[in-house]
Design an enzyme around this catalytic site. Structure first.
Site, PDB file in Angstrom:
ATOM      1  CG  ASP A   8      -7.857   2.722   0.153  1.00 21.74           C
ATOM      2  OD1 ASP A   8      -8.993   3.253   0.187  1.00 21.74           O
ATOM      3  OD2 ASP A   8      -7.331   2.172   1.150  1.00 21.74           O
TER       4      ASP A   8
ATOM      5  CB  SER B 112      -0.904  -0.031   1.238  1.00 15.71           C
ATOM      6  OG  SER B 112      -1.674   1.148   1.314  1.00 15.71           O
TER       7      SER B 112
ATOM      8  N   GLY C 231      -4.499  -3.999   5.853  1.00 18.38           N
ATOM      9  CA  GLY C 231      -3.491  -3.768   6.878  1.00 18.38           C
ATOM     10  C   GLY C 231      -3.700  -2.428   7.545  1.00 18.38           C
TER      11      GLY C 231
ATOM     12  CE  LYS D 188      -4.832   0.186   0.351  1.00 22.12           C
ATOM     13  NZ  LYS D 188      -5.674  -0.517   1.343  1.00 22.12           N
TER      14      LYS D 188
ATOM     15  CD  GLU E  13      -9.055  -0.522   0.291  1.00 24.36           C
ATOM     16  OE1 GLU E  13      -8.168  -0.991  -0.452  1.00 24.36           O
ATOM     17  OE2 GLU E  13      -8.947  -0.474   1.533  1.00 24.36           O
TER      18      GLU E  13
ATOM     19  CE  LYS F  41      -4.045   3.893   1.821  1.00 25.38           C
ATOM     20  NZ  LYS F  41      -5.342   3.487   2.409  1.00 25.38           N
TER      21      LYS F  41
ATOM     22  CE  LYS G  56      -7.713  -1.780   6.317  1.00 27.19           C
ATOM     23  NZ  LYS G  56      -7.791  -0.306   6.356  1.00 27.19           N
TER      24      LYS G  56
ATOM     25  CG  ASP H 208     -10.894  -0.409   4.481  1.00 24.98           C
ATOM     26  OD1 ASP H 208     -11.269  -0.837   5.585  1.00 24.98           O
ATOM     27  OD2 ASP H 208      -9.773   0.148   4.349  1.00 24.98           O
TER      28      ASP H 208
HETATM   29  O1  OSB Z   1      -7.374   2.213   4.127  1.00 28.05           O
HETATM   30  O2  OSB Z   1      -6.279   0.411   4.030  1.00 28.05           O
HETATM   31  C1  OSB Z   1      -6.399   1.554   4.478  1.00 28.05           C
HETATM   32  C2  OSB Z   1      -3.401   2.399   6.711  1.00 28.05           C
HETATM   33  C3  OSB Z   1      -3.998   3.199   7.647  1.00 28.05           C
HETATM   34  C4  OSB Z   1      -5.342   3.485   7.530  1.00 28.05           C
HETATM   35  C5  OSB Z   1      -6.087   2.964   6.464  1.00 28.05           C
HETATM   36  C6  OSB Z   1      -5.486   2.135   5.524  1.00 28.05           C
HETATM   37  C7  OSB Z   1      -4.116   1.878   5.632  1.00 28.05           C
HETATM   38  C8  OSB Z   1      -3.344   1.084   4.666  1.00 28.05           C
HETATM   39  C9  OSB Z   1      -2.112   0.400   5.204  1.00 28.05           C
HETATM   40  O3  OSB Z   1      -3.600   1.035   3.485  1.00 28.05           O
HETATM   41  C10 OSB Z   1      -1.791  -0.908   4.579  1.00 28.05           C
HETATM   42  C11 OSB Z   1      -0.641  -1.585   5.286  1.00 28.05           C
HETATM   43  O4  OSB Z   1      -0.716  -1.852   6.503  1.00 28.05           O
HETATM   44  O5  OSB Z   1       0.366  -1.847   4.622  1.00 28.05           O
HETATM   45 MG    MG Z   2      -8.606   1.164   2.786  1.00 27.92          MG
END
Ligand code: OSB
Ligand code: MG
Length: 375
Positions: free
Chosen positions: A192, A138, A294, A164, A217, A166, A266, A242
Site C-alpha cells: 500500500d 497492515s 481499517g 499488507k 493499493e 506499507k 472503508k 482505497d
Molecule cells: O491506507 O489503509 C490505509 C491506517 C491509516 C491510514 C491509512 C491506512 C491505514 C491502514 C491501517 O492501513 C490498517 C489497520 O487499521 O490495521
Molecule cells: Mg490504504
C-alpha cells in the site's frame, strides 16, 4: 421508526503499542471520536469517526468532523424521523457536500441503534452471512528490510491471512524482495503506497510485478482514477483503490475506466454502511472482489468493520486485526480476538455490534465531550 433525541460526542486519546508509519506521516497517539445516538424511545447506538488528527490520509480530521456534526449534521438529523437507517445517508448528502467520515460516524451509530431495536446482530441486520471473517495485518514502514521480514514472519506465525506492507519511494523494491526471498513464494503479501508515486515512477511499480503481490493499493494520487487506469494497463499486479473510491459513483468510474481490479471499502471514507453496501453490491455484480480496510479503530469501529466484512463479496482478508495488535487495553468488552487460523468470529448472537463499551475506561480516556439535543 427512529427519531433521534440526542447525539453525544466523545474524544478519547488512545496510544498505539507502536508508531504506525505510512508514506505521508506517522501516528503514535490516536485521537478518536466516538458518537452515541439516543432516540425518542431511549434506544442507543454507538459509532466511531475514523478521521485522524492530521489530514495526511484524507482531508477530514477529528476537529473538522466534530465541527461538521455539531454545526450541520446533527441539526439536519433532528429535522425528521426515519423508517430505516438506509434513509440517513441520502438525507445527509442532500445539500451537505463531503464530510464523509463525520457522516459515517453518525450514520453507522444509527444502524447500530436500529439493529439493537430489531433484536438482531449488526452483521445480520446489514445482510451479512459469514460467521467468521478472514484477517490481514497492515504493517507500517519499517526502518530496514530485515525489520520488515521479521514483522511479516511473526504475522504469518500468528495466523494472519494476508500481510499488507506499507511502501514509499526508497522503501519499496528492496523491502518486498527481502520478504519474498526470505519467506518464500507462498506468503500472501500486498503493498500500500498511500499515493506516494506518480506515473513517472511506473518502472519502479512494474518492477514489483515479479514478486506476485496480491495487489498494489493506491499507488497514485489520492483523488485520481485516470492515471491509475493508464498504470493498470501496463501492470500485471491488480491495482486496489482505497482513497480514490469515495462512493458508489467512483466505484462505477473505476470499473468503466479499468482503473483498478479490487476495492478496499472503508465505511468511514465512503460515508457509512449504506454507501458501503452499494459499493459491495456493484462490485459483486461486476466480479470485483472487495475487502474491508481499517483506520486503526478502537473496538467500536472494529465491531462495525467486522459486521460489514461478513457480507458475501468481502472475499479477501480485511485490515481488521485483533485489539491486542493496536492497544494495551481496548475500550470494549470482550476485546476482539483472532484465532490461530487468522479468523475473527462475527458476534451474531447478540443484538447490535456485539461488544459492550467499558464506560469507566471510556470516562477515564475522555478529553472532550459534547451533547447535542433536539431543539
Ligand atoms: O491506507 O489503509 C490505509 C491506517 C491509516 C491510514 C491509512 C491506512 C491505514 C491502514 C491501517 O492501513 C490498517 C489497520 O487499521 O490495521
Ligand atoms: Mg490504504
Amino acid at each position: 421508526m427512529i427519531r433521534l433525541d440526542r447525539i453525544r460526542l466523545f474524544e478519547i486519546h488512545l496510544p498505539l503499542k507502536e508508531p504506525f508509519q505510512i508514506s505521508s506521516g506517522v501516528v503514535q497517539n490516536r485521537r478518536i471520536m466516538l458518537v452515541q445516538v439516543i432516540d425518542a424511545d431511549g434506544a442507543e447506538g454507538w459509532g466511531e469517526c475514523v478521521a485522524g488528527e492530521y489530514p495526511n490520509y484524507h482531508p477530514e480530521t477529528v476537529d473538522t468532523a466534530w465541527l461538521a456534526i455539531r454545526q450541520w449534521l446533527a441539526p439536519k438529523l433532528f429535522e425528521r424521523s426515519f423508517d430505516h437507517p438506509m434513509e440517513i445517508y441520502p438525507w445527509l448528502q442532500r445539500d451537505i457536500r463531503g464530510h464523509h467520515m463525520a457522516k459515517a460516524a453518525v450514520e453507522m451509530a444509527v444502524w447500530e441503534l436500529a439493529a439493537r431495536k430489531a433484536g438482531q446482530s449488526l452483521s445480520r441486520y446489514l445482510g451479512g452471512t459469514r460467521d467468521k471473517v478472514a484477517v490481514g495485518i497492515s504493517i507500517g514502514i519499517q526502518p530496514t528490510p530485515d525489520a520488515l521480514v521479521e514483522k511479516v514472519r511473526e504475522a504469518m506465525a500468528a495466523g494472519y491471512r494476508k500481510a499488507k506492507i506499507k511502501i514509499k519511494p526508497g522503501a519499496d523494491v528492496a523491502y518486498v524482495r527481502a520478504v519474498r526471498e526470505t519467506l518464500g513464494p507462498d506468503v500472501p503479501i500486498m503493498v500500500d503506497a498511500n499515493n506516494a508515486y506518480t506515473l513517472d515512477d511506473a518502472d519502479v511499480l512494474r518492477t514489483l510485478d515479479q514478486f506476485h503481490l496480491m495487489m498494489i493499493e493506491q499507488p497514485l494520487a489520492w483523488d485520481d482514477l485516470l492515471q491509475h487506469a493508464k498504470l493498470q494497463q501496463t501492470l500485471q499486479t491488480p491495482i486496489c483503490l482505497d482513497e480514490s473510491i469515495t462512493g458508489v459513483e467512483r466505484a462505477h468510474d473505476m470499473i468503466e475506466l479499468q482503473a483498478g481490479r479490487i476495492i478496499n471499502i472503508k465505511p468511514g471514507r465512503v460515508g457509512g454502511f449504506t454507501s458501503s453496501k452499494q459499493i459491495h453490491d456493484l462490485c459483486q455484480q461486476n466480479n470485483i472482489p472487495v475487502w474491508c480496510g481499517g483506520m486503526l479503530e478502537s473496538g467500536v469501529g472494529r465491531a462495525h468493520n467486522v459486521a460489514l466484512a461478513s457480507l458475501a463479496n468481502f472475499t479477501l482478508p480485511g485490515d481488521i486485526s485483533p485489539s491486542s495488535r493496536y492497544w494495551q487495553r481496548d475500550i470494549v468488552v470482550p476485546e476482539w480476538q483472532m484465532d490461530a487460523k487468522g479468523m475473527i468470529s462475527v458476534p451474531v448472537d447478540k443484538p447490535g455490534m456485539g461488544v459492550e463499551l467499558d464506560m469507566d475506561y471510556l470516562d477515564h480516556l475522555t478529553v472532550r465531550q459534547d451533547e447535542l439535543k433536539v431543539p
